[in-house]
Design a protein around this motif. Structure first.
Motif, PDB file in Angstrom:
ATOM      1  N   ALA A 111       0.849  -1.190   0.000  1.00 53.42           N
ATOM      2  CA  ALA A 111       0.000   0.000   0.000  1.00 53.42           C
ATOM      3  C   ALA A 111       0.881   1.235   0.000  1.00 53.42           C
ATOM      4  O   ALA A 111       2.106   1.153   0.163  1.00 53.42           O
ATOM      5  N   THR A 112       0.250   2.369  -0.192  1.00 50.35           N
ATOM      6  CA  THR A 112       0.937   3.657  -0.098  1.00 50.35           C
ATOM      7  C   THR A 112       0.139   4.550   0.839  1.00 50.35           C
ATOM      8  O   THR A 112      -1.092   4.501   0.853  1.00 50.35           O
ATOM      9  N   PRO A 113       0.819   5.379   1.642  1.00 48.57           N
ATOM     10  CA  PRO A 113       0.077   6.298   2.515  1.00 48.57           C
ATOM     11  C   PRO A 113      -0.576   7.404   1.694  1.00 48.57           C
ATOM     12  O   PRO A 113      -0.008   7.868   0.698  1.00 48.57           O
ATOM     13  N   LEU A 114      -1.760   7.813   2.093  1.00 45.28           N
ATOM     14  CA  LEU A 114      -2.458   8.885   1.382  1.00 45.28           C
ATOM     15  C   LEU A 114      -1.693  10.188   1.457  1.00 45.28           C
ATOM     16  O   LEU A 114      -1.814  11.040   0.570  1.00 45.28           O
ATOM     17  N   SER A 115      -0.885  10.340   2.513  1.00 45.54           N
ATOM     18  CA  SER A 115      -0.151  11.596   2.695  1.00 45.54           C
ATOM     19  C   SER A 115       1.082  11.688   1.820  1.00 45.54           C
ATOM     20  O   SER A 115       1.620  12.773   1.612  1.00 45.54           O
ATOM     21  N   ASN A 116       1.545  10.555   1.265  1.00 47.64           N
ATOM     22  CA  ASN A 116       2.756  10.577   0.436  1.00 47.64           C
ATOM     23  C   ASN A 116       2.717   9.382  -0.509  1.00 47.64           C
ATOM     24  O   ASN A 116       3.060   8.260  -0.137  1.00 47.64           O
ATOM     25  N   GLN A 117       2.313   9.622  -1.746  1.00 50.33           N
ATOM     26  CA  GLN A 117       2.157   8.554  -2.732  1.00 50.33           C
ATOM     27  C   GLN A 117       3.490   8.009  -3.228  1.00 50.33           C
ATOM     28  O   GLN A 117       3.524   6.999  -3.937  1.00 50.33           O
ATOM     29  N   ASN A 118       4.595   8.651  -2.869  1.00 47.81           N
ATOM     30  CA  ASN A 118       5.914   8.190  -3.307  1.00 47.81           C
ATOM     31  C   ASN A 118       6.499   7.131  -2.383  1.00 47.81           C
ATOM     32  O   ASN A 118       7.573   6.601  -2.655  1.00 47.81           O
ATOM     33  N   VAL A 119       5.800   6.870  -1.292  1.00 53.83           N
ATOM     34  CA  VAL A 119       6.278   5.890  -0.314  1.00 53.83           C
ATOM     35  C   VAL A 119       5.572   4.555  -0.557  1.00 53.83           C
ATOM     36  O   VAL A 119       4.362   4.514  -0.764  1.00 53.83           O
ATOM     37  N   SER A 120       6.335   3.482  -0.532  1.00 50.18           N
ATOM     38  CA  SER A 120       5.775   2.129  -0.666  1.00 50.18           C
ATOM     39  C   SER A 120       5.841   1.432   0.686  1.00 50.18           C
ATOM     40  O   SER A 120       6.867   1.490   1.375  1.00 50.18           O
ATOM     41  N   LEU A 121       4.755   0.792   1.073  1.00 50.90           N
ATOM     42  CA  LEU A 121       4.668   0.151   2.379  1.00 50.90           C
ATOM     43  C   LEU A 121       4.274  -1.316   2.233  1.00 50.90           C
ATOM     44  O   LEU A 121       3.505  -1.674   1.341  1.00 50.90           O
ATOM     45  N   SER A 122       4.813  -2.131   3.124  1.00 49.31           N
ATOM     46  CA  SER A 122       4.352  -3.508   3.271  1.00 49.31           C
ATOM     47  C   SER A 122       3.508  -3.551   4.540  1.00 49.31           C
ATOM     48  O   SER A 122       3.975  -3.194   5.617  1.00 49.31           O
ATOM     49  N   VAL A 123       2.259  -3.977   4.404  1.00 46.34           N
ATOM     50  CA  VAL A 123       1.317  -3.967   5.525  1.00 46.34           C
ATOM     51  C   VAL A 123       0.951  -5.412   5.859  1.00 46.34           C
ATOM     52  O   VAL A 123       0.430  -6.137   5.011  1.00 46.34           O
ATOM     53  N   SER A 124       1.249  -5.824   7.104  1.00 36.32           N
ATOM     54  CA  SER A 124       0.981  -7.198   7.533  1.00 36.32           C
ATOM     55  C   SER A 124      -0.068  -7.202   8.640  1.00 36.32           C
ATOM     56  O   SER A 124       0.037  -6.434   9.595  1.00 36.32           O
ATOM     57  N   PHE A 125      -1.061  -8.068   8.505  1.00 33.29           N
ATOM     58  CA  PHE A 125      -2.114  -8.234   9.502  1.00 33.29           C
ATOM     59  C   PHE A 125      -1.883  -9.539  10.263  1.00 33.29           C
ATOM     60  O   PHE A 125      -1.572 -10.553   9.665  1.00 33.29           O
ATOM     61  N   ARG A 126      -2.032  -9.490  11.567  1.00 38.07           N
ATOM     62  CA  ARG A 126      -2.037 -10.703  12.382  1.00 38.07           C
ATOM     63  C   ARG A 126      -3.183 -10.586  13.385  1.00 38.07           C
ATOM     64  O   ARG A 126      -3.291  -9.602  14.106  1.00 38.07           O
ATOM     65  N   LYS A 127      -4.029 -11.595  13.417  1.00 40.01           N
ATOM     66  CA  LYS A 127      -5.240 -11.529  14.234  1.00 40.01           C
ATOM     67  C   LYS A 127      -4.918 -11.394  15.720  1.00 40.01           C
ATOM     68  O   LYS A 127      -3.966 -11.993  16.218  1.00 40.01           O
ATOM     69  N   SER A 128      -5.723 -10.605  16.428  1.00 48.37           N
ATOM     70  CA  SER A 128      -5.663 -10.532  17.888  1.00 48.37           C
ATOM     71  C   SER A 128      -6.926 -11.170  18.446  1.00 48.37           C
ATOM     72  O   SER A 128      -8.028 -10.925  17.949  1.00 48.37           O
ATOM     73  N   ILE A 129      -6.731 -12.021  19.452  1.00 47.16           N
ATOM     74  CA  ILE A 129      -7.826 -12.804  20.021  1.00 47.16           C
ATOM     75  C   ILE A 129      -8.155 -12.282  21.413  1.00 47.16           C
ATOM     76  O   ILE A 129      -7.258 -12.083  22.239  1.00 47.16           O
ATOM     77  N   THR A 130      -9.428 -12.033  21.681  1.00 49.90           N
ATOM     78  CA  THR A 130      -9.893 -11.632  23.004  1.00 49.90           C
ATOM     79  C   THR A 130     -11.024 -12.554  23.423  1.00 49.90           C
ATOM     80  O   THR A 130     -12.054 -12.631  22.742  1.00 49.90           O
ATOM     81  N   ASP A 131     -10.809 -13.252  24.546  1.00 48.68           N
ATOM     82  CA  ASP A 131     -11.809 -14.192  25.062  1.00 48.68           C
ATOM     83  C   ASP A 131     -12.226 -15.217  24.002  1.00 48.68           C
ATOM     84  O   ASP A 131     -13.398 -15.574  23.879  1.00 48.68           O
ATOM     85  N   GLY A 132     -11.244 -15.665  23.216  1.00 46.50           N
ATOM     86  CA  GLY A 132     -11.503 -16.691  22.222  1.00 46.50           C
ATOM     87  C   GLY A 132     -12.141 -16.191  20.939  1.00 46.50           C
ATOM     88  O   GLY A 132     -12.456 -16.993  20.060  1.00 46.50           O
ATOM     89  N   VAL A 133     -12.333 -14.881  20.820  1.00 43.20           N
ATOM     90  CA  VAL A 133     -12.988 -14.315  19.636  1.00 43.20           C
ATOM     91  C   VAL A 133     -12.015 -13.353  18.954  1.00 43.20           C
ATOM     92  O   VAL A 133     -11.278 -12.610  19.617  1.00 43.20           O
ATOM     93  N   VAL A 134     -12.007 -13.352  17.612  1.00 40.94           N
ATOM     94  CA  VAL A 134     -11.161 -12.426  16.864  1.00 40.94           C
ATOM     95  C   VAL A 134     -11.709 -11.017  17.036  1.00 40.94           C
ATOM     96  O   VAL A 134     -12.798 -10.691  16.554  1.00 40.94           O
ATOM     97  N   SER A 135     -10.971 -10.185  17.774  1.00 37.14           N
ATOM     98  CA  SER A 135     -11.427  -8.825  18.066  1.00 37.14           C
ATOM     99  C   SER A 135     -10.851  -7.799  17.107  1.00 37.14           C
ATOM    100  O   SER A 135     -11.343  -6.675  17.010  1.00 37.14           O
ATOM    101  N   GLY A 136      -9.795  -8.163  16.400  1.00 40.17           N
ATOM    102  CA  GLY A 136      -9.151  -7.214  15.493  1.00 40.17           C
ATOM    103  C   GLY A 136      -7.843  -7.784  14.993  1.00 40.17           C
ATOM    104  O   GLY A 136      -7.710  -8.994  14.808  1.00 40.17           O
TER     105      GLY A 136
END
Length: 545
Positions: free
Chosen positions: A337-362
């Motif tokens: 992805a690229t930040p909206l504030s600077n289109q010349n920057v390239s980013l690698s964005v990684s998601f890892r699930k967070s679990i709260t009380d056995g449920v995926v909260s974010g």
């Protein structure tokens, strides 16, 4: 002897068993005992040490001595009750053989002595022998006056109160000593707490034998008082130990949490990445990291924003994120992805699930700046897919570009194969530098004539391939115009010599079911016909079938 093993002063169980045997034999002889019964007493004591050491290996073999309360309970039950019971039976038998009288008092004497020694004395003597006590004293000295003073006062009050309780015969104040022992463990800590319990055990035992203290008030006889004393001391040791373990565990846990928080803060400050905690709707709850300014945010104003307010996320990526949260088997997802504030920057964005009380909260989102790597890749791709002289697509780049054209069904296009007429003669007459000038000039001219979505490439030498995204009729008109434009153009060499050149062009149209190589070969065959027909013209491929 057990303390010597636990403190690693003696590591061999056979050695400690032999030492116990000879030490016990010598002490009995010194006290006036003689004969075979002395060897029996020594053997029983050695057996007690041997079995207790086996118990230690089994129940406290997790590498941390006296750390888990469940292990301590099991160890004390075996080494403080079961093994002393076995040894007491054997000792009573030995006494009976020696004296001819089997006495319950003999059994009680053996049992209480062995049990009390293992439960009360082993742990503090271990701390003394392995140097833990002296290290603890040094730590208290360094911890400041207030902490040292409080520990000293707590120990003094506990010992004084215990001395008073067990040296009076008026009041049954046993609970006072137990309460103070527990309080002292909380104030002075586990090490000093165990030492105090050992001293109080000696004090209580001596006082009870002298018919002093609350236990002496009981009309239970010698054996009854022994049983009450033993029960009381076991209760005191186990209670103090439970409080010490829980207190030290909570204290250690608090220290570990504080240390980890400091470490995390240090990592976040010095990290080139940034981390964002988001809920399932993409709302930012928390963020940190040195590269956070790349997103045009700080860790204060990013809270409450959605990822779509910070990053340029395509519809396809949004679908991938939604699928990531809905799919139970998928735990991580990475995209660019690229930040909206600077289109010349390239980013690698990684998601890892967070679990709260056995449920995926974010998810915890890690953002890494890959601008430099992306630029390097772009340069490498440029070099691998572009012709260095004309900067047009080379053969490899052409095939890569055609993947998107062929994947779009229903798009009509024609491919032409172009060759400069008599190019070898130009190189032989004016030199290869002049040939390069002609190639560059024709490339620039063709680029100015093709449509924005058309594809122009140099396959090598003086061969060019053009993909014209249009129908067969329109393409023929376009290629004819291209041939005429080049014929009418004048090319100037470095010595100001001007020359005229022509090209030959063969083309064919795309048909469903034909692969790219077949279509190019058809265009090449049409080019051959154009050359055979006199050059400077356009020929369309005509199938013979």
């Amino acid at each position: 002897m057990l303390a010597a093993i636990f403190s690693k002063q003696i590591k061999n169980i056979n050695a400690i068993t032999i030492i116990t045997f000879f030490a016990n034999t010598f002490s009995h002889y010194a006290c006036g005992y003689h004969g075979i019964v002395v060897l029996l007493y020594a053997t029983i004591s050695s057996l007690q040490i041997f079995l207790s050491n086996k118990s230690y290996i089994k129940f406290v073999g997790n590498g941390v001595l006296f750390s888990e309360y469940k292990y301590i309970i099991k160890f004390n039950l075996y080494s403080g009750l079961v093994f002393p019971f076995i040894s007491a039976l054997l000792g009573t038998v030995a006494n009976g053989i020696s004296s001819g009288i089997f006495s319950l008092n003999d059994f009680a004497g053996w049992f209480f002595a062995l049990s009390l020694g293992n439960i009360t004395f082993t742990r503090p003597f271990t701390y003394i022998l392995d140097g833990t006590l002296f290290k603890n004293i040094k730590n208290f000295a360094k911890s400041g006056f207030k902490k040292s003073f409080l520990a000293s006062v707590s120990i003094s009050i506990t010992l004084y109160a215990a001395y008073y309780v067990f040296h009076q015969i008026k009041y049954p104040f046993l609970f006072v000593t137990t309460s103070l022992v527990i309080s002292n463990s909380l104030v002075s800590g586990e090490i000093f707490g165990s030492i105090v319990v050992m001293i109080i055990a000696v004090m209580a035992t001596r006082a009870t034998f002298d018919l002093l203290g609350p236990i002496a008030l009981m009309q239970a006889g010698y054996l009854g008082r022994q049983a009450v004393l033993q029960t009381y001391l076991i209760f005191t040791v186990f209670t103090e130990r439970a409080v010490s373990v829980l207190f030290m565990r909570n204290k250690t846990l608090a220290q570990n949490v504080a240390e980890k928080e400091q470490m995390l803060a240090l990592i976040m400050v010095n990290s080139t990445d940034c981390m964002i905690d988001i809920n399932r709707d993409g709302l930012c709850l928390w963020a940190g990291g040195a590269s956070l300014p790349l997103l045009g945010c700080s860790n204060q104003n990013i809270q409450g924003k959605n990822l779509t307010d910070i990053l340029k996320i395509s519809e396809k990526t949004s679908d991938s994120i939604k699928y990531f949260f809905d799919n139970e088997e998928k735990n991580c997802e990475t995209f660019s992805a690229t930040p909206l504030s600077n289109q010349n920057v390239s980013l690698s964005v990684s998601f890892r699930k967070s679990i709260t009380d056995g449920v995926v909260s974010g998810a915890i989102v890690t953002v890494n700046d890959i601008t430099e790597e992306t630029n390097k890749i772009a340069v490498a791709v440029e070099k691998s897919e572009k012709d260095p002289l004309t900067h047009l697509l080379n053969r490899s780049g052409f095939y890569e570009k055609m993947k998107s054209v062929l994947s779009t069904s229903g798009t009509p296009f024609c491919i032409s194969y172009i060759d400069i007429d008599h190019f070898k003669t130009i190189n032989d007459t004016y030199g290869h530098e002049a040939g390069d000038t002609i190639l560059t000039g024709i490339s620039n001219l063709m680029q100015s004539l093709i449509h924005p979505h058309d594809i122009l490439s140099r396959f090598g030498g003086d061969e060019f391939v053009i993909v014209h995204l249009n129908t067969e009729i329109d393409s023929k008109s376009f290629f004819t115009n291209l041939v005429n434009k080049i014929e009418s153009a004048t090319f100037t060499l470095k010595n100001n010599t001007t020359i005229k050149i022509t090209i030959s062009c063969g083309f064919t149209h795309h048909q469903s079911g034909k692969n790219l190589d077949t279509i190019i070969q058809e265009a090449d065959n049409a080019l051959y016909n154009a050359k055979e027909s006199g050059r400077n013209q356009v020929c369309e491929f005509i199938s013979k079938t």
